[in-house]
Design a protein around this motif. Sequence first.
Motif, mmCIF file in Angstrom:
data_model
loop_
_atom_site.group_PDB
_atom_site.id
_atom_site.type_symbol
_atom_site.label_atom_id
_atom_site.label_comp_id
_atom_site.label_asym_id
_atom_site.label_seq_id
_atom_site.Cartn_x
_atom_site.Cartn_y
_atom_site.Cartn_z
ATOM 1 N N MET A 169 -14.108 -38.213 -9.195
ATOM 2 C CA MET A 169 -13.985 -39.659 -9.153
ATOM 3 C C MET A 169 -12.607 -40.081 -8.648
ATOM 4 N N ASP A 293 -17.535 -37.668 -18.101
ATOM 5 C CA ASP A 293 -16.388 -38.514 -17.760
ATOM 6 C C ASP A 293 -15.858 -39.162 -19.040
ATOM 7 N N ARG A 374 -22.549 -40.064 -9.358
ATOM 8 C CA ARG A 374 -21.868 -41.358 -9.395
ATOM 9 C C ARG A 374 -20.853 -41.517 -8.266
ATOM 10 N N ASP A 376 -20.151 -42.427 -4.889
ATOM 11 C CA ASP A 376 -20.744 -43.150 -3.768
ATOM 12 C C ASP A 376 -19.744 -43.192 -2.611
ATOM 13 N N ARG A 404 -26.315 -36.711 -4.828
ATOM 14 C CA ARG A 404 -27.188 -37.824 -4.485
ATOM 15 C C ARG A 404 -27.969 -37.525 -3.217
#
Length: 433
Positions: A169, A293, A374, A376, A404
Amino acid sequence: MEAFNTNASNILTVERSAPVPVLPEQDTPGGSIFLSSIDNVALTIMSTVYSFNRSDADVAGVIKQALSKVLVYYYPLAGRLAKNSQGKLIVDCQKKFAVPFVEASANCDIENLGDIQIMDSGTLGKLVYRDPTENMLEDGPLLTAQVTRFKCGSFTLGIALHHCMVDGMGAFQFVNSWAELARGKPLSIVPCHDRTILKPRVPPQISGPYDDFVHVSDVSNFMELYQREQMVFKSFHFDGEKLAILRKMATPDGHVMSSCSNFVALSALVWRSRSMALKMKPHQLSKLLLTVDIRPKLGTSMRDGYFGNAIIASSCLCTAGQLIDESISSTAGKIKEAIERVTEDYVRSSLDFMDTYQFDPYSVSSLLISSWLRLDYSCIDFGWGGPRQFGTGNPPPNLCMFMREDTENKKGIVVVLGLPLSAMNTFQELVQI
């Protein structure tokens, strides 16, 4: 199910310029940056590639100039690792180091690469510059960048980033900030480099967890299997229809409930199927580690824009016999409980444990599921539109990646892992839905 493209490396030829050192364009703070216990165990290099459909003649110059600008905000990435008096890693920001930047040109069109979501080592090595000093812990750069132009006008940005600096992230946060400055925009997120929020307590207060750090012995002789057989890496695609069926299988009453997520149901299937495919002995301990997370777990004490590793690996532990004999809904229940028990107290206890004891949570009989669901990447735009694809390399033997699958016609999850040939043949049969 797909095997990975191994032909791209044979097709692709890349000519590189000599690395150019890129410094922050303004003075940055000196001193050192504390690294948490989580950072201190993440001693690997993350190699990732972003591919873009179009560019202009000065794409490398624009990205290099933006790198100099973004390093003003993310200045620790221009530092080097060092050790403090306790032997723990820190980031030395006192000396003004630089980030190696490479310009390159490819001999083909970008379409010749095929699907780059998971690349063989040959292709990845041509698109990502790896500095010769990277394995010299206190000398190697923490970040390198390579822009490769293709004959069709497309380009890739290849990044090698030391995992001790940041998790997935945080890496996306950095690259997005880099892209914003390339477009002349202000940063949407200002990074926070204060990692002391994750300092261990004095004295340590270890109330658990326990299973997370249990050493799992190789009583099934996996090492011999891994050495004897060829490692095979494959991806398995689960679309919305397959995921709905799987959630129903993983729900005790047979009805799809929102409480059983796609991630939980798919983790249960993969863990059980891998344990069966490896022919684990019934008394063999099998451990599943799930990356969680912790940013939302620490509330207001975790500042927005935290730039560092903020993940804890919560675990499920049982014998292979228990795992295989129980229903998939029971396995899913274990996984759901493991995720839900990650509270602030759990995180603090884990940090205290990691700082106090030497441990190795990973073994060949353990499985670490790393979720990239998560992340993107579609918003990352250096000025020529978002990426056409994002990719990385083969995972290590005990790691499974959930990625994804978000295209025009598909909304699903791609599972990527490697196994010895005989185990992979069995695994792909077991995960058919």
